[in-house]
Design a protein around this motif. Structure first.
Motif, PDB file in Angstrom:
ATOM      1  N   GLY A   1      -0.427   9.573   5.194  1.00 34.46           N
ATOM      2  CA  GLY A   1      -1.609   9.794   4.798  1.00 34.46           C
ATOM      3  C   GLY A   1      -2.600  10.784   5.615  1.00 34.46           C
TER       4      GLY A   1
ATOM      5  N   LEU B   1       0.502   9.316  -4.043  1.00 37.50           N
ATOM      6  CA  LEU B   1      -0.577  10.564  -3.777  1.00 37.50           C
ATOM      7  C   LEU B   1       0.157  11.718  -3.209  1.00 37.50           C
TER       8      LEU B   1
ATOM      9  N   VAL C   1      -7.181   8.122  -2.349  1.00 38.58           N
ATOM     10  CA  VAL C   1      -6.565   6.838  -3.179  1.00 38.58           C
ATOM     11  C   VAL C   1      -7.419   6.533  -4.406  1.00 38.58           C
TER      12      VAL C   1
ATOM     13  N   TYR D   1       1.363   3.358  -3.027  1.00 35.66           N
ATOM     14  CA  TYR D   1       0.367   4.030  -3.775  1.00 35.66           C
ATOM     15  C   TYR D   1       0.234   5.548  -2.837  1.00 35.66           C
ATOM     16  N   THR D   2       0.537   5.488  -1.385  1.00 41.65           N
ATOM     17  CA  THR D   2       0.297   6.516  -0.535  1.00 41.65           C
ATOM     18  C   THR D   2       1.563   7.763  -0.951  1.00 41.65           C
TER      19      THR D   2
ATOM     20  N   PRO E   1      -3.253   4.108   5.319  1.00 41.98           N
ATOM     21  CA  PRO E   1      -2.064   4.552   4.320  1.00 41.98           C
ATOM     22  C   PRO E   1      -1.017   3.683   4.237  1.00 41.98           C
TER      23      PRO E   1
ATOM     24  N   LEU F   1      -5.860   7.841  -7.786  1.00 44.62           N
ATOM     25  CA  LEU F   1      -4.910   6.597  -8.378  1.00 44.62           C
ATOM     26  C   LEU F   1      -5.850   5.353  -8.816  1.00 44.62           C
TER      27      LEU F   1
ATOM     28  N   THR G   1       0.505  -1.162   0.077  1.00 46.51           N
ATOM     29  CA  THR G   1      -0.090   0.065  -0.053  1.00 46.51           C
ATOM     30  C   THR G   1       0.739   1.270   0.075  1.00 46.51           C
TER      31      THR G   1
ATOM     32  N   TRP H   1      -8.226   9.350   3.414  1.00 51.29           N
ATOM     33  CA  TRP H   1      -7.265   8.704   2.493  1.00 51.29           C
ATOM     34  C   TRP H   1      -7.908   8.061   1.647  1.00 51.29           C
ATOM     35  N   HIS H   2      -8.947   7.077   2.068  1.00 51.60           N
ATOM     36  CA  HIS H   2      -9.453   5.969   1.064  1.00 51.60           C
ATOM     37  C   HIS H   2     -10.139   6.762  -0.147  1.00 51.60           C
TER      38      HIS H   2
END
Length: 451
Positions: free
Chosen positions: A170, A83, A185, A79-80, A235, A189, A76, A181-182
């Motif tokens: 995050g 962002l 992302v 990805y964070t 995150p 993304l 994960t 954050w959910h």
């Protein structure tokens, strides 16, 4: 019901000469390592082979499919990081500004920058376990950890893998975007990459997903295990995705997608000064690790949740992307063997981990390293074992024999098999000459007592 059921291979998006061999090995290795289900996606730039095998849940027998989402664990984090870098690219943040300018919870460490968070070079402790984290909120969590007396080293001078750093990253995303954050992302993304969002603990997941599994070595059977993650840790480890989703993200990292602007992708892949991850990798960028394979430098990340093991590798030079997911702890060993066999099966020389250490000479005792060390709430002790050789204990429960070398690196020894694995290194303070830190599998602990 058997715990392992081979799947019917999906039709490849691009046929390859070794595809059936790959499928056969994936099936066989999954059975060998007690992994109920797994996925492999291999993209060469001219074609893609997508394979899957087995079942998603040993309790229900639900088949694994190409779209089955697996808990990514620490995968994960890239990805964070992406962002945050998208916000930097938009001018909303500066990589080298103090995090405390946006998150007052980090005022105790005013020199820690956004760059330090993403590259694990801020000296932040790892963070408490999920049960402890679930009993607090983000501000209290960071305020209790990000203090000068818990700092492991001056920011930018070393490496220590830290979930807390990505909890902060995050919260930074939430502060700037105004979205949880959910949601951030998903909107910035996942949807642009064509990935259907799924998260640990989300009861509304609309796509198929895999349970994690633990192997009973006595019976050879696996059982599903509960995924446990505090919401504030999302995150750092909440995403669920398929190998195809990982491959799409990997392709974006090497410039095959408009989702990540060139400056963002290059920034993630470029090695950061001071980032020496030891046994985890050969180097670290902004959110991704670096792995040397001969003259080639691959990038990627590994992730483990409860009962899952997922891996992503990209070669920026050749354009090759390799993504793997497995829904049992044994999938880590499966990945290592499969990665080694890709050399013969697909002419892909992908590194499963950091490059092997060179000749370090004869082992030495290094009694000057014996003592107590601490990282946040985790306690480590190096002491003499029954035969006088050094052993490492973690939180007083686990004791592992060490093999130390004159360059201050060491191997951990599996007591059952005697197999050596790179464990980390000790660090000598250049001013005093005293051993003042130890790095254990990428996490640094500061010395608190001698002997």
């Amino acid at each position: 019901m058997p715990y392992y059921v081979p799947s019917v291979p999906a039709a490849p998006r691009a046929a390859g000469p070794h595809r059936q061999d790959l499928q056969n090995r994936l099936d066989a290795l999954a059975e060998t390592y007690g992994v109920p289900g797994a996925q492999l996606v291999l993209t060469t730039g001219t074609g893609t082979v997508s394979l899957h095998t087995g079942i998603a849940d040993a309790a229900t027998g639900t088949p694994f499919t190409p779209d089955t989402a697996v808990a990514l664990g620490s995968l994960t984090k890239p990805y964070t990081a992406a962002l945050v870098l998208l916000l930097v690219d938009d001018g909303d943040l500066d990589l080298d500004e103090p995090v405390a300018d946006h998150l007052p919870a980090l005022r105790g460490l005013p020199e820690v920058t956004i760059r330090h968070l993403l590259s694990h070079t801020g000296g932040l402790p790892t963070g408490p376990d999920s049960d402890t984290a679930a009993a607090t909120n983000g501000t209290r969590y960071l305020t209790s950890l990000c203090t000068s007396d818990q700092a492991l080293f001056p920011p930018g001078t070393d490496f220590s893998y830290s979930n807390a750093g990505y909890v902060a990253a995050g919260l930074l995303v939430e502060e700037i975007t105004g979205m949880p954050w959910h949601e951030a992302v998903r909107a910035l993304l996942l949807e642009p990459l064509g990935t259907s969002a799924a998260f640990i603990g989300d009861s509304t997941v609309s796509r198929p997903w895999a349970a994690g599994h633990a192997l009973n070595t006595a019976t050879g059977r696996v059982r599903p295990v509960q995924q446990n993650l505090a919401s504030l840790e999302a995150p750092a480890g909440a995403l669920m995705a398929s190998a195809a989703d990982l491959a799409a993200f990997g392709s974006a990292l090497i410039g095959r997608s408009h989702v990540l602007p060139p400056a963002v992708a290059k920034g993630m892949l470029r090695a950061e000064h001071g980032a020496r991850p030891g046994a985890l990798a050969d180097g670290w960028g902004l959110g991704v690790a670096q792995y040397r394979q001969g003259d080639d430098l691959w990038c990627g990340h590994d992730g483990n949740a409860q009962g899952t093991s997922c891996h992503l590798r990209v070669d920026p030079a050749s354009g090759v992307v390799v993504a793997f997911t497995g829904n049992a702890g044994g999938a880590t060993a499966l990945w290592r063997e499969l990665a080694a066999e890709l050399r013969d099966l697909a002419d892909v020389h992908v590194p499963a981990g950091p490059a092997p250490a060179g000749d370090r000479g004869r082992p030495v005792l290094l009694p000057e390293c014996w003592g107590a060390y601490r990282n946040g709430g985790a306690d480590y002790r190096v002491s003499a074992g029954p035969d006088g050789s050094p052993v490492l204990s973690i939180d007083g429960d686990l004791s592992l024999p060490l093999v130390c070398y004159a360059d201050l690196s060491y191997d951990l020894v599996d007591p059952a098999t005697g197999r050596r694995e790179p464990g980390g290194r000790f660090h000598r303070d250049p001013a005093t000459g005293r051993i003042d830190r130890v790095q254990v599998s990428g996490r640094t602990a500061r010395r608190t007592a001698d002997g």
